[in-house]
Design an enzyme around this catalytic site. Structure first.
Site, PDB file in Angstrom:
ATOM      1  N   LYS A 132      27.034 -36.241  61.981  1.00 40.63           N
ATOM      2  CA  LYS A 132      26.409 -35.303  62.931  1.00 40.63           C
ATOM      3  C   LYS A 132      27.158 -33.971  62.984  1.00 40.63           C
ATOM      4  O   LYS A 132      26.546 -32.907  62.955  1.00 40.63           O
ATOM      5  CB  LYS A 132      26.391 -35.891  64.354  1.00 40.63           C
ATOM      6  CG  LYS A 132      25.609 -37.163  64.508  1.00 40.63           C
ATOM      7  CD  LYS A 132      25.512 -37.564  65.974  1.00 40.63           C
ATOM      8  CE  LYS A 132      26.858 -37.839  66.625  1.00 40.63           C
ATOM      9  NZ  LYS A 132      27.566 -39.009  66.093  1.00 40.63           N
ATOM     10  N   ARG A 192      24.814 -39.568  75.312  1.00 37.98           N
ATOM     11  CA  ARG A 192      25.343 -40.815  74.750  1.00 37.98           C
ATOM     12  C   ARG A 192      24.836 -42.030  75.528  1.00 37.98           C
ATOM     13  O   ARG A 192      24.961 -43.148  75.055  1.00 37.98           O
ATOM     14  CB  ARG A 192      26.879 -40.745  74.795  1.00 37.98           C
ATOM     15  CG  ARG A 192      27.572 -41.820  74.042  1.00 37.98           C
ATOM     16  CD  ARG A 192      29.009 -41.441  73.760  1.00 37.98           C
ATOM     17  NE  ARG A 192      29.097 -40.507  72.646  1.00 37.98           N
ATOM     18  CZ  ARG A 192      30.204 -39.882  72.291  1.00 37.98           C
ATOM     19  NH1 ARG A 192      31.311 -40.060  72.970  1.00 37.98           N
ATOM     20  NH2 ARG A 192      30.212 -39.044  71.266  1.00 37.98           N
ATOM     21  N   ARG A 250      38.230 -42.858  53.579  1.00 32.20           N
ATOM     22  CA  ARG A 250      38.505 -41.426  53.439  1.00 32.20           C
ATOM     23  C   ARG A 250      39.955 -41.077  53.794  1.00 32.20           C
ATOM     24  O   ARG A 250      40.568 -41.685  54.664  1.00 32.20           O
ATOM     25  CB  ARG A 250      37.522 -40.599  54.271  1.00 32.20           C
ATOM     26  CG  ARG A 250      37.608 -40.809  55.761  1.00 32.20           C
ATOM     27  CD  ARG A 250      36.415 -40.155  56.451  1.00 32.20           C
ATOM     28  NE  ARG A 250      36.520 -40.325  57.894  1.00 32.20           N
ATOM     29  CZ  ARG A 250      35.597 -39.953  58.779  1.00 32.20           C
ATOM     30  NH1 ARG A 250      34.478 -39.392  58.358  1.00 32.20           N
ATOM     31  NH2 ARG A 250      35.776 -40.150  60.063  1.00 32.20           N
ATOM     32  N   ARG A 285      43.204 -40.704  59.100  1.00 28.76           N
ATOM     33  CA  ARG A 285      43.105 -40.661  60.562  1.00 28.76           C
ATOM     34  C   ARG A 285      43.253 -42.067  61.118  1.00 28.76           C
ATOM     35  O   ARG A 285      42.663 -43.012  60.596  1.00 28.76           O
ATOM     36  CB  ARG A 285      41.748 -40.072  60.968  1.00 28.76           C
ATOM     37  CG  ARG A 285      41.710 -38.577  60.733  1.00 28.76           C
ATOM     38  CD  ARG A 285      40.323 -38.020  60.837  1.00 28.76           C
ATOM     39  NE  ARG A 285      39.582 -38.575  61.965  1.00 28.76           N
ATOM     40  CZ  ARG A 285      38.397 -38.138  62.334  1.00 28.76           C
ATOM     41  NH1 ARG A 285      37.817 -37.151  61.671  1.00 28.76           N
ATOM     42  NH2 ARG A 285      37.764 -38.665  63.347  1.00 28.76           N
ATOM     43  N   ARG A 287      32.907 -48.798  67.752  1.00 28.54           N
ATOM     44  CA  ARG A 287      32.100 -47.623  68.103  1.00 28.54           C
ATOM     45  C   ARG A 287      30.637 -47.823  67.759  1.00 28.54           C
ATOM     46  O   ARG A 287      29.749 -47.371  68.471  1.00 28.54           O
ATOM     47  CB  ARG A 287      32.620 -46.398  67.355  1.00 28.54           C
ATOM     48  CG  ARG A 287      33.943 -45.916  67.894  1.00 28.54           C
ATOM     49  CD  ARG A 287      34.437 -44.891  66.949  1.00 28.54           C
ATOM     50  NE  ARG A 287      35.407 -44.007  67.548  1.00 28.54           N
ATOM     51  CZ  ARG A 287      35.756 -42.847  66.993  1.00 28.54           C
ATOM     52  NH1 ARG A 287      35.175 -42.454  65.881  1.00 28.54           N
ATOM     53  NH2 ARG A 287      36.650 -42.103  67.561  1.00 28.54           N
TER      54      ARG A 287
END
Ligand SMILES: [Zn+2]
Length: 216
Positions: free
Chosen positions: A13, A88, A127, A161, A172
């Site tokens: 997004k 949300r 990643r 991360r 999530r």
């Protein structure tokens, strides 16, 4: 034009909103970024948010919506916006309707980036970036030409991360399914919803979104 980009964390997004911002002069309203900015600025809602976060609690729907309200008040009414990561919850979706009315705006499109959960996990967990220049790499899709050496700057330190692990991603996703997915049928019933395959190449996803915005 006012649009919402929906999709679980990691669906892309933010990337797509950034492109729309650059291509169309729209403003990306990312609640995460705005919350941090509001706290820093010491605005009335920012101070409220800071007190809640300092107490180790989650920021309420009212505070998040208050920040959106505050921000829209600073924009010209003709300035198009992209809601990224908001609403949300069903409560936020209701609050957004009231806020848009208050600012003389209405929703034009709600675009859902559809993902395959298992593929999304692979995409996110794999990643990593160069520790020096920030160039992005991926365990499955984009290796440095020489193993362990950044193509761009030659550095040999890379970082990941801490949130990019399978457990966090699945938690999530579950939260998105439980709290955010239920609002999708509401927008579908209002004729605002379009779905885009979020697992495609970034350019293909952008093209699909642009086609929706350009169709009249
Ligand atoms: Zn580098």
């Amino acid at each position: 034009m006012n649009i919402i980009l929906l999709g679980p964390p990691g669906a892309g997004k933010g990337t797509q909103a950034g492109r729309l911002e650059a291509d169309r002069g729209m403003v990306q309203l990312s609640t995460g970024d705005m919350l941090r900015a509001a706290v820093k600025s010491g605005s009335p809602v920012g101070l409220k948010a800071k007190a809640v976060m300092d107490a180790g609690e989650l920021v309420s729907d009212e505070i998040v919506s208050g920040i959106i309200d505050e921000k829209l008040g600073t924009l010209a009414s003709r300035q198009g916006v992209i809601f990224d990561g908001y609403p949300r919850t069903a409560a936020q979706a209701e609050q957004l309707d009231a806020i848009l009315t208050k600012h003389g705006r209405s929703l034009d499109h709600v675009i859902e980036l559809e993902v395959n959960e298992d593929k999304l996990v692979v995409r996110i967990v794999g990643r990593y970036t160069c520790g020096q220049c920030g160039t992005g790499y991926h365990d499955s899709f984009k290796h440095p030409k020489v193993a362990g050496v950044c193509d761009v700057c030659g550095a040999t330190e890379f970082k990941r991360r801490p949130d990019d692990n399978e457990e966090t991603v699945r938690t999530r996703m579950a939260e998105y399914r439980a709290k955010t997915e239920p609002i999708i049928p509401i927008y579908a019933a209002r004729g605002l919803l379009a779905r885009v395959d979020g697992m495609g190449e970034i350019d293909a996803v952008t093209a699909a979104i642009e086609a929706i915005l350009d169709a009249v």
